[in-house]
Design a protein around this motif. Structure first.
Motif, PDB file in Angstrom:
ATOM      1  N   THR A   1      55.780  89.852  39.568  1.00  0.00           N
ATOM      2  CA  THR A   1      57.251  89.768  39.454  1.00  0.00           C
ATOM      3  C   THR A   1      57.872  90.902  40.105  1.00  0.00           C
ATOM      4  O   THR A   1      57.295  91.937  40.259  1.00  0.00           O
ATOM      5  N   GLU A   2      59.085  90.784  40.476  1.00  0.00           N
ATOM      6  CA  GLU A   2      59.956  91.784  41.241  1.00  0.00           C
ATOM      7  C   GLU A   2      61.227  92.093  40.681  1.00  0.00           C
ATOM      8  O   GLU A   2      61.923  90.956  40.694  1.00  0.00           O
ATOM      9  N   GLY A   3      61.683  93.091  40.100  1.00  0.00           N
ATOM     10  CA  GLY A   3      62.934  93.385  39.735  1.00  0.00           C
ATOM     11  C   GLY A   3      63.085  92.438  38.389  1.00  0.00           C
ATOM     12  O   GLY A   3      62.305  91.921  37.759  1.00  0.00           O
ATOM     13  N   ALA A   4      64.295  92.678  37.936  1.00  0.00           N
ATOM     14  CA  ALA A   4      64.946  92.055  36.727  1.00  0.00           C
ATOM     15  C   ALA A   4      66.432  91.837  36.775  1.00  0.00           C
ATOM     16  O   ALA A   4      67.125  92.628  37.373  1.00  0.00           O
ATOM     17  N   TYR A   5      66.927  90.931  35.766  1.00  0.00           N
ATOM     18  CA  TYR A   5      68.463  90.864  35.672  1.00  0.00           C
ATOM     19  C   TYR A   5      68.563  90.452  34.140  1.00  0.00           C
ATOM     20  O   TYR A   5      67.803  89.791  33.517  1.00  0.00           O
ATOM     21  N   GLN A   6      69.651  90.923  33.837  1.00  0.00           N
ATOM     22  CA  GLN A   6      70.185  90.683  32.509  1.00  0.00           C
ATOM     23  C   GLN A   6      71.741  90.357  32.469  1.00  0.00           C
ATOM     24  O   GLN A   6      72.617  91.435  32.790  1.00  0.00           O
ATOM     25  N   GLY A   7      72.292  89.406  32.519  1.00  0.00           N
ATOM     26  CA  GLY A   7      73.461  88.983  32.608  1.00  0.00           C
ATOM     27  C   GLY A   7      74.019  89.292  34.186  1.00  0.00           C
ATOM     28  O   GLY A   7      73.378  88.738  35.011  1.00  0.00           O
ATOM     29  N   GLN A   8      74.862  90.187  34.365  1.00  0.00           N
ATOM     30  CA  GLN A   8      75.485  90.591  35.550  1.00  0.00           C
ATOM     31  C   GLN A   8      74.795  92.099  35.956  1.00  0.00           C
ATOM     32  O   GLN A   8      75.261  92.684  37.093  1.00  0.00           O
ATOM     33  N   VAL A   9      73.624  92.323  35.516  1.00  0.00           N
ATOM     34  CA  VAL A   9      72.917  93.708  35.786  1.00  0.00           C
ATOM     35  C   VAL A   9      71.598  93.140  36.485  1.00  0.00           C
ATOM     36  O   VAL A   9      70.770  92.474  35.881  1.00  0.00           O
ATOM     37  N   ILE A  10      71.444  93.909  37.761  1.00  0.00           N
ATOM     38  CA  ILE A  10      70.222  93.581  38.408  1.00  0.00           C
ATOM     39  C   ILE A  10      69.687  95.052  38.849  1.00  0.00           C
ATOM     40  O   ILE A  10      70.159  95.866  39.379  1.00  0.00           O
ATOM     41  N   GLY A  11      68.185  94.714  38.842  1.00  0.00           N
ATOM     42  CA  GLY A  11      67.501  95.991  39.188  1.00  0.00           C
ATOM     43  C   GLY A  11      66.412  95.668  40.162  1.00  0.00           C
ATOM     44  O   GLY A  11      65.888  94.461  39.913  1.00  0.00           O
ATOM     45  N   THR A  12      65.933  96.275  41.068  1.00  0.00           N
ATOM     46  CA  THR A  12      64.881  95.782  41.936  1.00  0.00           C
ATOM     47  C   THR A  12      64.438  97.089  42.660  1.00  0.00           C
ATOM     48  O   THR A  12      64.949  98.182  42.583  1.00  0.00           O
ATOM     49  N   TYR A  13      63.274  97.093  43.086  1.00  0.00           N
ATOM     50  CA  TYR A  13      62.488  98.042  43.782  1.00  0.00           C
ATOM     51  C   TYR A  13      62.878  97.963  45.450  1.00  0.00           C
ATOM     52  O   TYR A  13      62.043  98.677  46.076  1.00  0.00           O
ATOM     53  N   LEU A  14      63.393  96.705  45.811  1.00  0.00           N
ATOM     54  CA  LEU A  14      63.722  96.699  47.366  1.00  0.00           C
ATOM     55  C   LEU A  14      64.680  97.653  47.931  1.00  0.00           C
ATOM     56  O   LEU A  14      65.732  97.840  47.561  1.00  0.00           O
ATOM     57  N   HIS A  15      63.799  98.431  48.917  1.00  0.00           N
ATOM     58  CA  HIS A  15      64.847  99.107  49.948  1.00  0.00           C
ATOM     59  C   HIS A  15      64.828  98.118  51.017  1.00  0.00           C
ATOM     60  O   HIS A  15      64.482  97.187  51.386  1.00  0.00           O
ATOM     61  N   GLY A  16      65.627  98.898  52.183  1.00  0.00           N
ATOM     62  CA  GLY A  16      65.481  98.168  53.361  1.00  0.00           C
ATOM     63  C   GLY A  16      66.841  98.403  54.175  1.00  0.00           C
ATOM     64  O   GLY A  16      66.770  98.471  55.527  1.00  0.00           O
TER      65      GLY A  16
ATOM     66  N   PRO B   1      65.184  80.573  40.091  1.00  0.00           N
ATOM     67  CA  PRO B   1      66.113  79.288  40.491  1.00  0.00           C
ATOM     68  C   PRO B   1      67.384  79.407  40.008  1.00  0.00           C
ATOM     69  O   PRO B   1      68.490  79.116  40.563  1.00  0.00           O
ATOM     70  N   GLU B   2      67.545  80.158  38.671  1.00  0.00           N
ATOM     71  CA  GLU B   2      68.829  79.876  38.008  1.00  0.00           C
ATOM     72  C   GLU B   2      69.831  80.751  38.757  1.00  0.00           C
ATOM     73  O   GLU B   2      71.168  80.924  38.462  1.00  0.00           O
ATOM     74  N   LEU B   3      69.521  81.726  39.731  1.00  0.00           N
ATOM     75  CA  LEU B   3      70.272  82.704  40.369  1.00  0.00           C
ATOM     76  C   LEU B   3      70.535  82.313  41.580  1.00  0.00           C
ATOM     77  O   LEU B   3      71.254  82.841  42.740  1.00  0.00           O
ATOM     78  N   GLY B   4      70.112  81.039  41.920  1.00  0.00           N
ATOM     79  CA  GLY B   4      70.179  80.305  43.240  1.00  0.00           C
ATOM     80  C   GLY B   4      69.014  80.110  44.297  1.00  0.00           C
ATOM     81  O   GLY B   4      68.999  79.611  45.315  1.00  0.00           O
ATOM     82  N   GLY B   5      68.118  80.911  43.824  1.00  0.00           N
ATOM     83  CA  GLY B   5      66.701  80.806  44.325  1.00  0.00           C
ATOM     84  C   GLY B   5      66.873  81.357  45.725  1.00  0.00           C
ATOM     85  O   GLY B   5      67.576  82.243  46.065  1.00  0.00           O
ATOM     86  N   GLY B   6      65.876  81.306  46.857  1.00  0.00           N
ATOM     87  CA  GLY B   6      65.883  81.821  48.102  1.00  0.00           C
ATOM     88  C   GLY B   6      64.991  82.785  48.054  1.00  0.00           C
ATOM     89  O   GLY B   6      64.505  83.330  46.657  1.00  0.00           O
TER      90      GLY B   6
ATOM     91  N   PRO C   1      62.766  88.333  34.949  1.00  0.00           N
ATOM     92  CA  PRO C   1      62.354  88.792  36.380  1.00  0.00           C
ATOM     93  C   PRO C   1      63.478  88.173  37.429  1.00  0.00           C
ATOM     94  O   PRO C   1      63.583  87.050  37.304  1.00  0.00           O
ATOM     95  N   LEU C   2      63.600  89.198  38.158  1.00  0.00           N
ATOM     96  CA  LEU C   2      64.583  88.556  39.422  1.00  0.00           C
ATOM     97  C   LEU C   2      64.017  87.709  40.329  1.00  0.00           C
ATOM     98  O   LEU C   2      64.689  86.684  40.823  1.00  0.00           O
ATOM     99  N   SER C   3      62.533  88.024  40.483  1.00  0.00           N
ATOM    100  CA  SER C   3      62.116  86.966  41.615  1.00  0.00           C
ATOM    101  C   SER C   3      60.384  87.124  41.133  1.00  0.00           C
ATOM    102  O   SER C   3      60.147  87.959  40.236  1.00  0.00           O
ATOM    103  N   ARG C   4      59.659  86.281  41.782  1.00  0.00           N
ATOM    104  CA  ARG C   4      58.364  86.094  41.629  1.00  0.00           C
ATOM    105  C   ARG C   4      57.728  86.572  43.169  1.00  0.00           C
ATOM    106  O   ARG C   4      58.095  86.144  44.002  1.00  0.00           O
ATOM    107  N   THR C   5      56.744  87.568  43.163  1.00  0.00           N
ATOM    108  CA  THR C   5      56.156  88.234  44.252  1.00  0.00           C
ATOM    109  C   THR C   5      55.435  87.047  45.141  1.00  0.00           C
ATOM    110  O   THR C   5      54.671  86.592  44.534  1.00  0.00           O
ATOM    111  N   VAL C   6      55.558  87.193  46.400  1.00  0.00           N
ATOM    112  CA  VAL C   6      54.818  86.280  47.348  1.00  0.00           C
ATOM    113  C   VAL C   6      53.773  87.417  47.843  1.00  0.00           C
ATOM    114  O   VAL C   6      52.359  86.969  47.967  1.00  0.00           O
ATOM    115  N   THR C   7      54.255  88.532  48.180  1.00  0.00           N
ATOM    116  CA  THR C   7      53.266  89.573  48.795  1.00  0.00           C
ATOM    117  C   THR C   7      53.981  90.969  48.453  1.00  0.00           C
ATOM    118  O   THR C   7      55.262  90.779  48.396  1.00  0.00           O
ATOM    119  N   GLY C   8      53.062  91.975  47.905  1.00  0.00           N
ATOM    120  CA  GLY C   8      53.541  93.099  47.481  1.00  0.00           C
ATOM    121  C   GLY C   8      53.305  93.516  46.172  1.00  0.00           C
ATOM    122  O   GLY C   8      53.039  92.312  45.378  1.00  0.00           O
TER     123      GLY C   8
END
Length: 236
Positions: free
Chosen positions: A180-195, A141-146, A166-173
């Motif tokens: 959880t999915e991904g992580a952030y620290q300040g302005q550094v974001i990591g994720t497993y999401l391709h697409g 939520p602190e990143l704006g949610g969605g 954690p960047l996000s909480r998994t719904v599926t996957g």
């Protein structure tokens, strides 16, 4: 931005090693959404034989196989440019192999721990099973949610340390660990999401832009928002 009189510098790191899954799309959508708002951009491609410039605004790393991942991590650590850029406040968006190597450590193909770049407090190793398929997660939520969506294809499992979130909480996957999915620290974001991740999630692209340019003018819905909704409907 690094210089208010200059263009927004988007630095695409090691496309010769870390671009297995079409992650160039992340650079293209960032540039497009910035320019639609009248923000001038410059896309800088940094090959693994080149030094990483420190003066960029947004740095992008993509996915790669085990051996290119190891080579990329070694070169980024010895070069030091990415770490210095992050320390001076640049935004970083790293996907899959890139996500793992910007952490404190990651595992090779035999799950031996290897040192990462150290700009994100995560540690990655190999899981017993491979995570393959559509993934949906809810952004902090602190990143704006969605809700974000993507395609994962990895055997990594990632533990998020106390300095990261954690960047996000998994719904599926699977993501990091099935919760959880991904992580952030300040302005550094990591994720497993391709697409790729940013074309499928325009609000995530805008989050990175806001980190460097502040408030953004709204854009009318377009194919990016339509793709986002179509992929969500297909995954749930």
């Amino acid at each position: 931005m690094s210089d208010t009189s200059s263009a927004l510098r988007i630095v695409w790191i090691y496309p010769d090693l870390l671009s297995t899954y079409g992650d160039q799309g992340n650079a293209l959508i960032l540039r497009r959404r910035a320019e639609l708002r009248g923000i001038r951009t410059e896309l800088v491609r940094v090959l693994s034989s080149d030094p990483v410039p420190v003066e960029g605004d947004i740095y992008l790393l993509g996915g790669g196989e085990d051996r290119p991942q190891i080579l990329a991590a070694e070169r980024l650590r010895s070069d030091g440019g990415l770490k210095r850029a992050a320390e001076r406040g640049a935004a970083v968006f790293a996907v899959c192999a890139g996500y793992q190597i910007i952490g404190e450590s990651y595992g090779d193909d035999a799950d031996n721990p290897l040192p990462g770049v150290g700009i994100l407090d995560v540690r990655s190793g190999r899981g017993e099973t491979r995570a393959v398929g559509e993934i949906v997660a809810d952004v902090a939520p602190e990143l704006g949610g969605g809700r974000i969506t993507g395609f994962e294809n990895h055997q990594g499992r990632t533990a998020v340390g106390p300095s990261a979130v954690p960047l996000s909480r998994t719904v599926t996957g699977i993501g990091n660990d099935g919760q959880t999915e991904g992580a952030y620290q300040g302005q550094v974001i990591g994720t497993y999401l391709h697409g790729p991740a940013l074309p499928r999630n325009p609000h995530l692209a805008d989050l990175l832009l806001r980190m460097r340019v502040g408030d953004l003018a709204p854009l009318p819905p377009s194919w990016g928002e339509a793709l986002h909704q179509e992929r969500l409907a297909a995954a749930l």
